[in-house]
Design an enzyme around this catalytic site. Structure first.
Site, short mmCIF file in Angstrom:
data_model
loop_
_atom_site.label_atom_id
_atom_site.label_comp_id
_atom_site.label_asym_id
_atom_site.label_seq_id
_atom_site.Cartn_x
_atom_site.Cartn_y
_atom_site.Cartn_z
N GLY A 81 35.65 -1.91 33.60
CA GLY A 81 34.40 -1.34 34.10
C GLY A 81 33.88 -0.32 33.11
N GLY A 84 28.32 5.83 32.03
CA GLY A 84 27.68 6.59 30.97
C GLY A 84 28.68 7.18 29.98
N PHE A 85 29.94 7.35 30.39
CA PHE A 85 30.96 7.94 29.53
C PHE A 85 31.47 6.95 28.49
CE2 PHE A 85 32.93 6.08 33.23
CZ PHE A 85 33.89 5.26 32.67
N GLY A 86 31.43 5.65 28.79
CA GLY A 86 32.02 4.64 27.92
C GLY A 86 32.58 3.50 28.74
N VAL A 88 36.30 1.45 30.52
CA VAL A 88 37.69 1.52 30.95
C VAL A 88 38.34 0.17 30.63
CG1 VAL A 88 39.29 1.85 32.88
CG2 VAL A 88 37.14 3.11 32.82
N ASP A 205 32.59 15.17 43.71
CA ASP A 205 31.97 13.86 43.44
C ASP A 205 32.69 12.77 44.22
OD1 ASP A 205 29.95 12.36 42.33
OD2 ASP A 205 31.03 11.95 40.46
#
Length: 383
Positions: A81, A84-86, A88, A205
């Site tokens: 998956g 915005g971070f990159g 997995v 979150d």
């Protein structure tokens, strides 16, 4: 943040506001007194120096070359998956990788897609919080990589991915009632642990994409990038920039930037509603009046006879009526507009425990749900 550790794109809606900047005094240990990007740790030694005073769990500092070996050089068919971070990736730690490491499947979360100050700060917050917290309902952090521009986290692999994927998938079988209650129970225990830790933590979150499932559908909280240390002493809240996800964030937090553990309780109420209804917190594909889950569902929750109208139709009536009513009323109280009138997470755990039986045992049987609101002389303002 919100990463789904299985196929499909996560739904992320950032809360935006003209809130005040975060006070350095209220920062987590990971970012205390770091006002400039170049002061964040740039190598494992600096990370461990930050962890020295709070580290309870040993973490492995992996090299980037080791991560290439673990992920097959970040092969595309290993992608679980992203966001915005990159991305997995699914990975495999073998005995040959490094002496002393046990063979294990892992999830490798690469933050290279977000090299901003905020992105690196969120990466570091996860290293700090998961390096000092350990609980069966928190995902286990095995190690990290802090090398050159690379910021990577290595977790235990959660075979079934996120609750979001399992609950809203169009290809998987619908989750049965007992599994939904098991997920609600496990996630509640994770939040209760955070709120009652020696140094309380506010998750900030909580949502279905941040709850991961193992093969037995045990729920574990992941993604601590937005977590905050809770208020200490006589302070009632933490003042912070407003960050989170639309549809889950508590209304008082959005309006004031005042963060408390009851903010997490509100988010928990939204997730519980999603489990009961099979609907997303925000769904633009539905008619206008049904796009926001809480706006649509809360009027039904006020009347016991109408609660059945919110049940996920994919359950085909395979749920205990009284169990559904009790769980729905719990969600109703979690969503109270008055944060002080919401139940504590420990009380929510106690309330859900009677629902932890099989579907067959629950059908046609009554269950009890009780909790206390430890507020004196507070007028309850219902949602």
């Amino acid at each position: 943040m919100g990463n789904c550790w299985c196929g499909g794109e996560p739904s992320v809606y950032r809360v935006s506001s003209n809130a005040k900047s975060e006070s350095p005094k209220q920062e987590s240990p990971s970012v205390n007194s770091t006002k400039h990007f170049d002061k964040l740790p740039s190598n494992p030694k600096e990370v461990e120096d930050l962890r020295r005073d709070t580290a309870a769990n040993p973490l492995v500092a992996f090299s980037y070359d080791e991560l290439k070996a673990i992920t097959g050089n970040f092969r595309q068919d290993r992608v679980l998956g992203g966001g915005g971070f990159g991305h997995v990736y699914k990975g495999f730690i073998t005995e040959e990788l490094r002496e002393g490491l046990q063979p294990i499947q892992v999830a490798v979360k690469v933050h290279d897609g977000d090299n901003s100050y905020q992105g690196h700060r969120e990466w570091l917050a996860e290293v700090i919080f998961l390096g000092q917290l350990s609980h069966p309902n928190l995902v286990k952090l095995i190690g990290y990589c802090c090398e050159d521009e690379h910021r990577v986290l290595i977790y235990e692999y959660m075979a079934r991915g996120s609750v979001e994927h399992n609950l809203f998938s169009r290809v998987l079988l619908p989750l049965p009632w007992s599994t939904r209650m098991k997920i609600a129970f496990g996630a509640a225990k994770g939040l209760a642990f955070l709120h009652e830790a020696e140094k309380p933590v506010i998750y900030r979150d909580f949502k279905t994409s941040n709850i991961l499932l193992d093969l037995d559908y045990n729920a574990k909280l992941s993604d601590f990038g937005l977590a905050k240390d809770g208020p200490v002493g006589e302070k009632s809240h933490v003042s912070t920039r407003i960050m989170g996800t639309y549809g889950y964030a508590a209304p008082e937090y959005i309006m004031t930037g005042h963060l408390t553990s009851r903010s997490d309780v509100y988010s928990y109420g939204v997730v519980l509603l999603e489990l009961l209804t099979g609907r997303k917190s925000l769904d633009k594909s539905r008619p206008a009046r049904e796009q926001n889950l809480t706006d649509w569902a809360v009027p039904f929750l006020k009347e016991k006879k109408k609660i059945l109208n919110i049940a996920d139709p994919r359950l085909n009536g395979d749920y205990p009526v009284k169990g559904l009513q009790k769980a729905a009323m719990l969600a109703y109280h979690c969503l109270n507009r008055n944060p002080k009138a919401r139940p504590l997470m420990r009380d929510i755990v106690d309330s859900l425990e009677p629902l932890q039986v099989s579907d067959e045992d629950l059908i046609g049987k009554g269950t009890t749900l009780t909790f206390t609101v430890n507020v004196a002389n507070v007028k309850t303002v219902l949602p």
